[in-house]
Design a protein around this motif. Structure first.
Motif, PDB file in Angstrom:
ATOM      1  N   THR A  35       0.898  -1.273  -0.147  1.00  0.00           N
ATOM      2  CA  THR A  35      -0.219   0.016   0.029  1.00  0.00           C
ATOM      3  C   THR A  35       0.689   1.296  -0.151  1.00  0.00           C
ATOM      4  O   THR A  35       0.598   2.181  -0.677  1.00  0.00           O
ATOM      5  CB  THR A  35      -0.928   0.090   1.236  1.00  0.00           C
ATOM      6  N   TRP A  36       1.983   1.163   0.779  1.00  0.00           N
ATOM      7  CA  TRP A  36       3.021   2.475   0.979  1.00  0.00           C
ATOM      8  C   TRP A  36       3.392   2.488  -0.503  1.00  0.00           C
ATOM      9  O   TRP A  36       3.596   3.716  -0.978  1.00  0.00           O
ATOM     10  CB  TRP A  36       3.926   2.075   2.082  1.00  0.00           C
ATOM     11  N   LYS A  37       3.873   1.466  -1.181  1.00  0.00           N
ATOM     12  CA  LYS A  37       4.564   1.840  -2.444  1.00  0.00           C
ATOM     13  C   LYS A  37       3.557   2.315  -3.420  1.00  0.00           C
ATOM     14  O   LYS A  37       3.996   3.035  -4.283  1.00  0.00           O
ATOM     15  CB  LYS A  37       5.167   0.343  -3.048  1.00  0.00           C
ATOM     16  N   GLY A  65      19.244  12.959   5.716  1.00  0.00           N
ATOM     17  CA  GLY A  65      18.885  13.043   4.311  1.00  0.00           C
ATOM     18  C   GLY A  65      18.040  11.863   3.940  1.00  0.00           C
ATOM     19  O   GLY A  65      17.828  11.683   2.730  1.00  0.00           O
ATOM     20  N   TYR A  66      17.629  10.909   4.765  1.00  0.00           N
ATOM     21  CA  TYR A  66      16.695   9.587   4.695  1.00  0.00           C
ATOM     22  C   TYR A  66      15.022  10.227   5.209  1.00  0.00           C
ATOM     23  O   TYR A  66      15.114  11.161   6.206  1.00  0.00           O
ATOM     24  CB  TYR A  66      17.114   8.585   5.037  1.00  0.00           C
ATOM     25  N   ARG A  67      14.236   9.547   4.898  1.00  0.00           N
ATOM     26  CA  ARG A  67      13.016   9.693   5.610  1.00  0.00           C
ATOM     27  C   ARG A  67      12.385   8.318   6.195  1.00  0.00           C
ATOM     28  O   ARG A  67      13.008   7.152   5.815  1.00  0.00           O
ATOM     29  CB  ARG A  67      11.839  10.238   4.647  1.00  0.00           C
ATOM     30  N   SER A  68      11.461   8.225   7.052  1.00  0.00           N
ATOM     31  CA  SER A  68      11.040   7.077   7.646  1.00  0.00           C
ATOM     32  C   SER A  68       9.509   7.245   7.624  1.00  0.00           C
ATOM     33  O   SER A  68       8.828   8.360   7.776  1.00  0.00           O
ATOM     34  CB  SER A  68      11.379   6.870   9.195  1.00  0.00           C
ATOM     35  N   SER A  69       8.683   6.144   7.191  1.00  0.00           N
ATOM     36  CA  SER A  69       7.234   5.747   7.274  1.00  0.00           C
ATOM     37  C   SER A  69       6.929   4.726   7.986  1.00  0.00           C
ATOM     38  O   SER A  69       7.669   3.715   8.078  1.00  0.00           O
ATOM     39  CB  SER A  69       6.557   5.807   5.767  1.00  0.00           C
ATOM     40  N   ARG A  76       9.109   0.205  10.033  1.00  0.00           N
ATOM     41  CA  ARG A  76       9.296   1.237   9.351  1.00  0.00           C
ATOM     42  C   ARG A  76       9.890   1.108   7.889  1.00  0.00           C
ATOM     43  O   ARG A  76      10.626   0.168   7.796  1.00  0.00           O
ATOM     44  CB  ARG A  76      10.419   2.118  10.150  1.00  0.00           C
ATOM     45  N   VAL A  77       9.478   1.934   6.989  1.00  0.00           N
ATOM     46  CA  VAL A  77      10.213   1.933   5.737  1.00  0.00           C
ATOM     47  C   VAL A  77      11.119   3.257   6.005  1.00  0.00           C
ATOM     48  O   VAL A  77      10.703   4.091   6.039  1.00  0.00           O
ATOM     49  CB  VAL A  77       9.348   2.334   4.565  1.00  0.00           C
ATOM     50  N   ILE A  78      12.429   3.000   5.547  1.00  0.00           N
ATOM     51  CA  ILE A  78      13.586   3.674   5.436  1.00  0.00           C
ATOM     52  C   ILE A  78      13.889   4.024   3.984  1.00  0.00           C
ATOM     53  O   ILE A  78      14.224   3.190   3.387  1.00  0.00           O
ATOM     54  CB  ILE A  78      14.824   3.848   6.055  1.00  0.00           C
ATOM     55  N   GLN A  89      14.188   5.786  -3.029  1.00  0.00           N
ATOM     56  CA  GLN A  89      14.853   4.370  -3.208  1.00  0.00           C
ATOM     57  C   GLN A  89      14.798   3.986  -1.620  1.00  0.00           C
ATOM     58  O   GLN A  89      15.186   4.719  -0.806  1.00  0.00           O
ATOM     59  CB  GLN A  89      16.573   4.901  -3.427  1.00  0.00           C
ATOM     60  N   VAL A  90      14.037   2.803  -1.569  1.00  0.00           N
ATOM     61  CA  VAL A  90      13.800   2.316  -0.212  1.00  0.00           C
ATOM     62  C   VAL A  90      15.282   1.467   0.243  1.00  0.00           C
ATOM     63  O   VAL A  90      15.825   0.758  -0.592  1.00  0.00           O
ATOM     64  CB  VAL A  90      12.650   1.111  -0.346  1.00  0.00           C
ATOM     65  N   VAL A  91      15.767   1.723   1.272  1.00  0.00           N
ATOM     66  CA  VAL A  91      16.892   1.148   1.859  1.00  0.00           C
ATOM     67  C   VAL A  91      16.807   0.000   2.730  1.00  0.00           C
ATOM     68  O   VAL A  91      17.474  -0.848   2.884  1.00  0.00           O
ATOM     69  CB  VAL A  91      17.884   2.219   2.411  1.00  0.00           C
ATOM     70  N   GLU A  92      15.602   0.174   3.583  1.00  0.00           N
ATOM     71  CA  GLU A  92      15.323  -0.868   4.648  1.00  0.00           C
ATOM     72  C   GLU A  92      13.644  -0.787   4.731  1.00  0.00           C
ATOM     73  O   GLU A  92      13.068   0.075   4.620  1.00  0.00           O
ATOM     74  CB  GLU A  92      16.093  -0.688   5.743  1.00  0.00           C
ATOM     75  N   VAL A  93      13.548  -2.020   5.167  1.00  0.00           N
ATOM     76  CA  VAL A  93      12.059  -2.318   6.021  1.00  0.00           C
ATOM     77  C   VAL A  93      12.765  -3.020   7.126  1.00  0.00           C
ATOM     78  O   VAL A  93      13.045  -4.125   6.958  1.00  0.00           O
ATOM     79  CB  VAL A  93      11.134  -3.147   5.057  1.00  0.00           C
TER      80      VAL A  93
END
Length: 101
Positions: A35-37, A65-69, A76-78, A89-93
């Motif tokens: 859903t986030w994507k 410089g990154y965001r978190s949802s 979290r999605v970073i 660019q998703v770097v981590e879930v």
């Protein structure tokens, strides 16, 4: 699917994200991530900020410089926004432990 600007954001996932998603992430978090994507693809960071449940925010310190949802209280999605080319660019879930690293 076209957003109001006739532009869509491209979601790029770091190679480690696929491994995280297949081995570590519970199914309900996978659904929330999808859903986030979808929202991110259509509306970009502004669309994510409009969804209060995501509590989308800029990070500081090591993650400047990154965001978190937020996907849940724990997960979290970073990600990083590369606006010139409409990339996210998703770097981590990850579970919410990135501040300890």
């Amino acid at each position: 699917m076209v957003c109001h600007d006739d532009l869509m954001w491209e979601i790029q996932e770091h190679r480690r994200v696929e491994k995280q998603l297949s081995k570590l992430v519970p199914i309900e978090i996978l659904k929330r991530y999808e859903t986030w994507k979808n929202i991110a693809t259509l509306s970009g960071p502004a669309g994510l900020r409009r969804i209060k449940g995501f509590r989308d925010e800029a990070l500081t310190g090591k993650w400047f410089g990154y965001r978190s949802s937020r996907l849940s209280l724990k997960w979290r999605v970073i990600y990083q926004v590369i606006a010139k080319v409409l990339w996210i660019q998703v770097v981590e879930v990850t579970p919410h432990d990135y501040e300890k690293n």
